[in-house]
Design a protein around this motif. Structure first.
Motif, PDB file in Angstrom:
ATOM      1  N   ASP A  53       6.980   1.140   8.955  1.00  0.00           N
ATOM      2  CA  ASP A  53       7.995   0.492   8.132  1.00  0.00           C
ATOM      3  C   ASP A  53       7.384  -0.744   7.466  1.00  0.00           C
ATOM      4  O   ASP A  53       6.220  -1.056   7.681  1.00  0.00           O
ATOM      5  N   GLU A  54       8.184  -1.429   6.661  1.00  0.00           N
ATOM      6  CA  GLU A  54       7.675  -2.582   5.913  1.00  0.00           C
ATOM      7  C   GLU A  54       7.197  -3.705   6.835  1.00  0.00           C
ATOM      8  O   GLU A  54       6.194  -4.346   6.561  1.00  0.00           O
ATOM      9  N   ARG A  55       7.911  -3.938   7.928  1.00  0.00           N
ATOM     10  CA  ARG A  55       7.522  -4.991   8.869  1.00  0.00           C
ATOM     11  C   ARG A  55       6.140  -4.694   9.453  1.00  0.00           C
ATOM     12  O   ARG A  55       5.266  -5.559   9.501  1.00  0.00           O
ATOM     13  N   LEU A  79       8.357  -9.920   3.538  1.00  0.00           N
ATOM     14  CA  LEU A  79       9.398  -8.889   3.451  1.00  0.00           C
ATOM     15  C   LEU A  79      10.328  -9.157   2.273  1.00  0.00           C
ATOM     16  O   LEU A  79      10.727  -8.230   1.561  1.00  0.00           O
ATOM     17  N   LEU A  82       8.500  -8.190  -0.921  1.00  0.00           N
ATOM     18  CA  LEU A  82       8.538  -6.746  -1.129  1.00  0.00           C
ATOM     19  C   LEU A  82       9.940  -6.273  -1.517  1.00  0.00           C
ATOM     20  O   LEU A  82      10.090  -5.403  -2.378  1.00  0.00           O
ATOM     21  N   HIS A  88       2.992  -3.022  -2.616  1.00  0.00           N
ATOM     22  CA  HIS A  88       2.068  -3.297  -1.517  1.00  0.00           C
ATOM     23  C   HIS A  88       0.757  -3.853  -2.062  1.00  0.00           C
ATOM     24  O   HIS A  88       0.140  -4.719  -1.444  1.00  0.00           O
TER      25      HIS A  88
END
Length: 105
Positions: A53-55, A79, A82, A88
């Motif tokens: 995931d993003e984290r 976060l 983003l 990214h």
């Protein structure tokens, strides 16, 4: 290599002691370098393979580029960056321009 000289590349006459300097165009060179663009793309393409995931992606980017886990505040800022539409690749570029990336401790 000209790019290395911008960052005070070593000289034969300074093999035992080097003076450090900060030149204003170092940040611009790093931010606009084709090398930085290419490596940002490469790393950004690899990060989702190791992060679910993003984290986790933010953590992986910090570990890969700055060799440490981000603080809570840093993670939250990334976060939000983003979530605001940054890619990214742009996150990696930001970390390449982080003071810790270009500073020798």
């Amino acid at each position: 290599v000209e790019f290395v000289q911008i960052f005070d590349g070593p000289k034969v006459s300074e093999c035992y002691q080097r003076d450090s300097t900060v030149q204003p165009h170092q940040a611009l060179a790093l931010a606009n370098s084709q090398l930085t663009f290419d490596q940002s793309k490469t790393i950004a393409a690899e990060l989702p393979k190791v992060a679910g995931d993003e984290r986790a992606l933010v953590d992986a980017a910090f570990i890969r580029i700055l060799t440490r886990i981000p603080s809570r505040e840093e993670r939250q800022l990334c976060l939000e960056f983003l979530a605001d539409g940054a890619t990214h690749e742009q996150l990696v570029m930001v970390l390449f321009n982080h003071n810790e990336f270009v500073t020798i401790r």
